[in-house]
Design a protein around this motif. Structure first.
Motif, PDB file in Angstrom:
ATOM      1  N   GLU A 124      -1.497  57.018 -17.276  1.00 18.97           N
ATOM      2  CA  GLU A 124      -2.585  56.316 -17.957  1.00 18.97           C
ATOM      3  C   GLU A 124      -2.201  54.858 -18.254  1.00 18.97           C
ATOM      4  O   GLU A 124      -3.015  53.939 -18.071  1.00 18.97           O
ATOM      5  N   HIS A 125      -0.949  54.637 -18.674  1.00 16.28           N
ATOM      6  CA  HIS A 125      -0.480  53.275 -18.932  1.00 16.28           C
ATOM      7  C   HIS A 125      -0.496  52.438 -17.647  1.00 16.28           C
ATOM      8  O   HIS A 125      -0.826  51.252 -17.667  1.00 16.28           O
ATOM      9  N   PHE A 126      -0.114  53.064 -16.533  1.00 11.51           N
ATOM     10  CA  PHE A 126      -0.111  52.379 -15.238  1.00 11.51           C
ATOM     11  C   PHE A 126      -1.506  51.829 -14.922  1.00 11.51           C
ATOM     12  O   PHE A 126      -1.663  50.689 -14.479  1.00 11.51           O
ATOM     13  N   LEU A 127      -2.515  52.645 -15.178  1.00 10.92           N
ATOM     14  CA  LEU A 127      -3.897  52.235 -14.926  1.00 10.92           C
ATOM     15  C   LEU A 127      -4.253  51.011 -15.784  1.00 10.92           C
ATOM     16  O   LEU A 127      -4.838  50.041 -15.292  1.00 10.92           O
ATOM     17  N   ALA A 128      -3.871  51.067 -17.061  1.00 10.56           N
ATOM     18  CA  ALA A 128      -4.169  49.957 -17.965  1.00 10.56           C
ATOM     19  C   ALA A 128      -3.487  48.669 -17.515  1.00 10.56           C
ATOM     20  O   ALA A 128      -4.079  47.577 -17.562  1.00 10.56           O
ATOM     21  N   LEU A 129      -2.222  48.773 -17.060  1.00  8.96           N
ATOM     22  CA  LEU A 129      -1.484  47.596 -16.608  1.00  8.96           C
ATOM     23  C   LEU A 129      -2.058  47.033 -15.312  1.00  8.96           C
ATOM     24  O   LEU A 129      -2.122  45.816 -15.124  1.00  8.96           O
ATOM     25  N   GLN A 130      -2.478  47.908 -14.400  1.00 15.13           N
ATOM     26  CA  GLN A 130      -3.078  47.444 -13.155  1.00 15.13           C
ATOM     27  C   GLN A 130      -4.376  46.679 -13.416  1.00 15.13           C
ATOM     28  O   GLN A 130      -4.690  45.711 -12.719  1.00 15.13           O
ATOM     29  N   LEU A 131      -5.118  47.103 -14.439  1.00 15.56           N
ATOM     30  CA  LEU A 131      -6.363  46.419 -14.790  1.00 15.56           C
ATOM     31  C   LEU A 131      -6.120  45.142 -15.591  1.00 15.56           C
ATOM     32  O   LEU A 131      -7.056  44.366 -15.807  1.00 15.56           O
ATOM     33  N   GLY A 132      -4.882  44.937 -16.041  1.00 19.60           N
ATOM     34  CA  GLY A 132      -4.568  43.753 -16.844  1.00 19.60           C
ATOM     35  C   GLY A 132      -5.256  43.765 -18.201  1.00 19.60           C
ATOM     36  O   GLY A 132      -5.695  42.719 -18.695  1.00 19.60           O
ATOM     37  N   LEU A 133      -5.356  44.955 -18.805  1.00 14.17           N
ATOM     38  CA  LEU A 133      -6.063  45.053 -20.080  1.00 14.17           C
ATOM     39  C   LEU A 133      -5.352  44.261 -21.162  1.00 14.17           C
ATOM     40  O   LEU A 133      -4.123  44.289 -21.281  1.00 14.17           O
ATOM     41  N   LYS A 134      -6.160  43.569 -21.980  1.00 16.69           N
ATOM     42  CA  LYS A 134      -5.636  42.739 -23.072  1.00 16.69           C
ATOM     43  C   LYS A 134      -6.431  43.036 -24.342  1.00 16.69           C
ATOM     44  O   LYS A 134      -7.584  43.469 -24.269  1.00 16.69           O
ATOM     45  N   PRO A 135      -5.810  42.800 -25.500  1.00 13.03           N
ATOM     46  CA  PRO A 135      -6.507  43.048 -26.759  1.00 13.03           C
ATOM     47  C   PRO A 135      -7.873  42.373 -26.802  1.00 13.03           C
ATOM     48  O   PRO A 135      -8.027  41.222 -26.396  1.00 13.03           O
ATOM     49  N   GLY A 136      -8.858  43.129 -27.271  1.00  7.45           N
ATOM     50  CA  GLY A 136     -10.204  42.589 -27.416  1.00  7.45           C
ATOM     51  C   GLY A 136     -11.118  42.841 -26.243  1.00  7.45           C
ATOM     52  O   GLY A 136     -12.338  42.638 -26.345  1.00  7.45           O
ATOM     53  N   MET A 137     -10.574  43.279 -25.092  1.00  7.78           N
ATOM     54  CA  MET A 137     -11.419  43.542 -23.935  1.00  7.78           C
ATOM     55  C   MET A 137     -12.279  44.777 -24.169  1.00  7.78           C
ATOM     56  O   MET A 137     -11.907  45.698 -24.893  1.00  7.78           O
ATOM     57  N   LYS A 138     -13.448  44.790 -23.539  1.00 10.99           N
ATOM     58  CA  LYS A 138     -14.391  45.902 -23.633  1.00 10.99           C
ATOM     59  C   LYS A 138     -14.297  46.704 -22.339  1.00 10.99           C
ATOM     60  O   LYS A 138     -14.594  46.185 -21.260  1.00 10.99           O
ATOM     61  N   GLN A 234     -14.016  40.801 -12.464  1.00  9.05           N
ATOM     62  CA  GLN A 234     -13.224  41.816 -13.161  1.00  9.05           C
ATOM     63  C   GLN A 234     -12.984  43.033 -12.262  1.00  9.05           C
ATOM     64  O   GLN A 234     -13.580  43.163 -11.186  1.00  9.05           O
ATOM     65  N   CYS A 235     -12.121  43.942 -12.727  1.00  2.00           N
ATOM     66  CA  CYS A 235     -11.605  45.000 -11.844  1.00  2.00           C
ATOM     67  C   CYS A 235     -11.994  46.411 -12.265  1.00  2.00           C
ATOM     68  O   CYS A 235     -12.231  46.688 -13.448  1.00  2.00           O
ATOM     69  N   PHE A 236     -12.013  47.268 -11.278  1.00  8.81           N
ATOM     70  CA  PHE A 236     -12.235  48.705 -11.417  1.00  8.81           C
ATOM     71  C   PHE A 236     -11.044  49.412 -10.789  1.00  8.81           C
ATOM     72  O   PHE A 236     -10.635  49.088  -9.676  1.00  8.81           O
ATOM     73  N   ALA A 237     -10.456  50.356 -11.515  1.00  7.35           N
ATOM     74  CA  ALA A 237      -9.322  51.137 -11.008  1.00  7.35           C
ATOM     75  C   ALA A 237      -9.660  52.618 -11.109  1.00  7.35           C
ATOM     76  O   ALA A 237     -10.313  53.049 -12.070  1.00  7.35           O
ATOM     77  N   VAL A 238      -9.183  53.400 -10.140  1.00  2.89           N
ATOM     78  CA  VAL A 238      -9.576  54.811 -10.099  1.00  2.89           C
ATOM     79  C   VAL A 238      -8.482  55.679  -9.496  1.00  2.89           C
ATOM     80  O   VAL A 238      -7.728  55.235  -8.625  1.00  2.89           O
ATOM     81  N   TYR A 239      -8.382  56.898 -10.002  1.00  2.00           N
ATOM     82  CA  TYR A 239      -7.640  57.978  -9.340  1.00  2.00           C
ATOM     83  C   TYR A 239      -8.696  58.938  -8.798  1.00  2.00           C
ATOM     84  O   TYR A 239      -9.456  59.542  -9.572  1.00  2.00           O
ATOM     85  N   GLU A 240      -8.749  59.090  -7.473  1.00  2.00           N
ATOM     86  CA  GLU A 240      -9.749  59.949  -6.834  1.00  2.00           C
ATOM     87  C   GLU A 240      -9.122  61.241  -6.302  1.00  2.00           C
ATOM     88  O   GLU A 240      -7.979  61.241  -5.837  1.00  2.00           O
ATOM     89  N   TRP A 241      -9.900  62.312  -6.361  1.00  3.76           N
ATOM     90  CA  TRP A 241      -9.548  63.562  -5.675  1.00  3.76           C
ATOM     91  C   TRP A 241     -10.037  63.445  -4.233  1.00  3.76           C
ATOM     92  O   TRP A 241     -11.238  63.230  -4.004  1.00  3.76           O
ATOM     93  N   CYS A 242      -9.139  63.629  -3.274  1.00  2.19           N
ATOM     94  CA  CYS A 242      -9.507  63.442  -1.869  1.00  2.19           C
ATOM     95  C   CYS A 242      -8.793  64.440  -0.965  1.00  2.19           C
ATOM     96  O   CYS A 242      -7.696  64.905  -1.285  1.00  2.19           O
ATOM     97  N   ILE A 243      -9.413  64.730   0.163  1.00  4.12           N
ATOM     98  CA  ILE A 243      -8.692  65.388   1.241  1.00  4.12           C
ATOM     99  C   ILE A 243      -8.009  64.304   2.061  1.00  4.12           C
ATOM    100  O   ILE A 243      -8.462  63.156   2.102  1.00  4.12           O
ATOM    101  N   THR A 244      -6.909  64.660   2.680  1.00  2.00           N
ATOM    102  CA  THR A 244      -6.105  63.690   3.418  1.00  2.00           C
ATOM    103  C   THR A 244      -6.354  63.807   4.915  1.00  2.00           C
ATOM    104  O   THR A 244      -7.117  64.668   5.375  1.00  2.00           O
ATOM    105  N   ASP A 245      -5.659  62.975   5.673  1.00  2.00           N
ATOM    106  CA  ASP A 245      -5.798  63.013   7.133  1.00  2.00           C
ATOM    107  C   ASP A 245      -5.235  64.298   7.736  1.00  2.00           C
ATOM    108  O   ASP A 245      -5.478  64.586   8.909  1.00  2.00           O
ATOM    109  N   HIS A 246      -4.473  65.075   6.952  1.00  2.00           N
ATOM    110  CA  HIS A 246      -3.927  66.347   7.459  1.00  2.00           C
ATOM    111  C   HIS A 246      -4.964  67.463   7.454  1.00  2.00           C
ATOM    112  O   HIS A 246      -4.743  68.511   8.051  1.00  2.00           O
ATOM    113  N   TYR A 247      -6.087  67.241   6.788  1.00  2.00           N
ATOM    114  CA  TYR A 247      -7.106  68.295   6.689  1.00  2.00           C
ATOM    115  C   TYR A 247      -7.858  68.449   8.004  1.00  2.00           C
ATOM    116  O   TYR A 247      -8.303  67.468   8.601  1.00  2.00           O
ATOM    117  N   ASP A 248      -8.013  69.689   8.454  1.00  2.00           N
ATOM    118  CA  ASP A 248      -8.749  70.006   9.675  1.00  2.00           C
ATOM    119  C   ASP A 248      -9.951  70.874   9.297  1.00  2.00           C
ATOM    120  O   ASP A 248      -9.782  72.031   8.900  1.00  2.00           O
TER     121      ASP A 248
END
Length: 379
Positions: A124-138, A234-248
């Motif tokens: 969760e912290h990684f996501l916040a850092l990637q977005l560059g969150l700073k005090p006061g942001m909405k 501004q930025c949007f960051a996401v963790y997605e559930w996905c099938i990979t290229d190994h899926y047949d």
């Protein structure tokens, strides 16, 4: 497209200190300190069904199962009725999630020697850092569950976070947990469909989603709504559930695994990493970087559910712990303390666990395809 540095060169992020909430019995304080908010089987049983009346839980389970391919349901029906399907799923499953996972219902990239709870917080912290969150942001959390990540990110980054969720029961739980954590002044919830958000254009300084937009029937439509409410530049960051290229799709074993994951997690369909990446581009975003974080996780993300592993710190997620949970739920349902249909909910969640472990081991599925994208300054 910019590429991130290899994960092996990035040290673990420092973890925010835990604090115990006063005016609660010690047992509840210890439980909360480990990220758990459901204390026992009776709490679990009382929560099954969420806002559904207890005598209607069984029929809700019947309706939910009819949607799914594992029981012969069609993908088209799941997509056209996704609001009803996902709401029924979370009414039925939330108390099980909270009992097993605590307040944050997601997997995490995990380092050797790191506990599951520590990895979840760092994720969760990684996501916040990637977005560059700073005090006061909405900030907007799309598909916020009961708000575990919302509270953690708000405290970590000193931002105001709004959680968007279409499930009334999860919002009521989230508000109570916000009150206990003392963040009601900076964190709130809005009940709405993320395909039709009730916000004005250009409202938020940052948006994120953690394993939530996989419920969307149309990813482009969902990402376009996120694009609309995000401020330019501004930025949007996401963790997605996905099938990979190994899926047949023609492999029966692969198809069974996919069906089990969809059934046990309220999904209309699981999209591929490439489909998600193309969808976010079609919505108008500029891709900063993307990566399946499961590829180089030192500890497999599915380890908490793996039947070959045992852990005291996350005992309820282990095979033994899940077996005991099913046995308790069955007994509580038999004596009338849990509503009829509770055991069936436990069973389809067990199917999901089996599918997730097999999907992870065969590298067919990832719960952490990450991308960071930006809304252009000028459209």
């Amino acid at each position: 497209m910019l590429k991130p540095p290899p994960a092996s060169s990035i040290p673990p992020l420092p973890l925010a200190g835990r604090r115990l909430t006063p005016r609660r019995p010690l047992s509840r304080e210890l439980f909360a300190a480990n990220g758990m908010s459901r204390t026992g089987a009776l709490d679990l049983a009382s929560g099954v069904g969420g806002k559904i009346t207890k005598d209607e839980v069984k029929s809700a389970v019947d309706d939910y199962e009819k949607y799914h391919g594992y029981y012969g349901g069609k993908e088209e029906a799941r997509k056209s009725n996704y609001t009803d399907m996902v709401n029924k799923y979370y009414d039925l499953a939330t108390s099980f999630y909270e009992y097993g996972w605590g307040e944050s219902f997601h997997f995490a990239h995990r380092w050797n020697g790191e506990s599951l709870r520590e990895s979840i917080k760092r994720h969760e912290h990684f996501l916040a850092l990637q977005l560059g969150l700073k005090p006061g942001m909405k900030v907007l959390d799309v598909g916020c569950g009961i708000g575990g990540p919302l509270r953690e990110i708000a405290k970590f980054s000193l931002t105001s976070v709004t959680g968007l969720n279409n499930n009334e029961y999860q919002i009521s739980r989230g508000k109570e947990l916000n009150r206990v954590a003392g963040v009601s002044g900076t964190c709130d919830f809005v009940k709405a469909d993320f395909m039709k958000m009730p916000f004005s254009d250009n409202t938020f300084d940052a948006v994120y989603a953690i394993e939530a937009t996989c419920h969307a029937p149309d990813p482009v439509g969902c990402y376009k709504e996120i694009y609309r409410v995000l401020k330019p530049g501004q930025c949007f960051a996401v963790y997605e559930w996905c099938i990979t290229d190994h899926y047949d799709p023609n492999n029966a074993t692969h198809k069974k695994i996919k069906d089990e994951i969809e059934l046990g997690n309220g999904l209309p369909d699981i999209r591929s990493t490439q489909q998600c990446l193309q969808a976010v581009k079609d919505a108008g975003f500029e891709v900063i970087w993307d990566k399946d974080l499961a590829d180089d996780s030192p500890v497999p993300w599915y380890l908490p559910l793996d039947p070959s592993r045992f852990s005291l710190s996350s005992f309820r997620l282990t095979t033994v712990g899940r077996t005991l949970t099913r046995t308790m739920v069955k007994a509580l349902e038999y004596v009338g303390l849990a509503p009829q249909g509770s055991e069936r909910v436990s069973n389809f969640l067990e199917k999901a666990a089996e599918g997730l472990v097999e999907g992870g081991k065969k590298e067919l599925f990832t719960p952490m395809y990450f991308f960071l994208v930006r809304k252009p300054l000028s459209e």
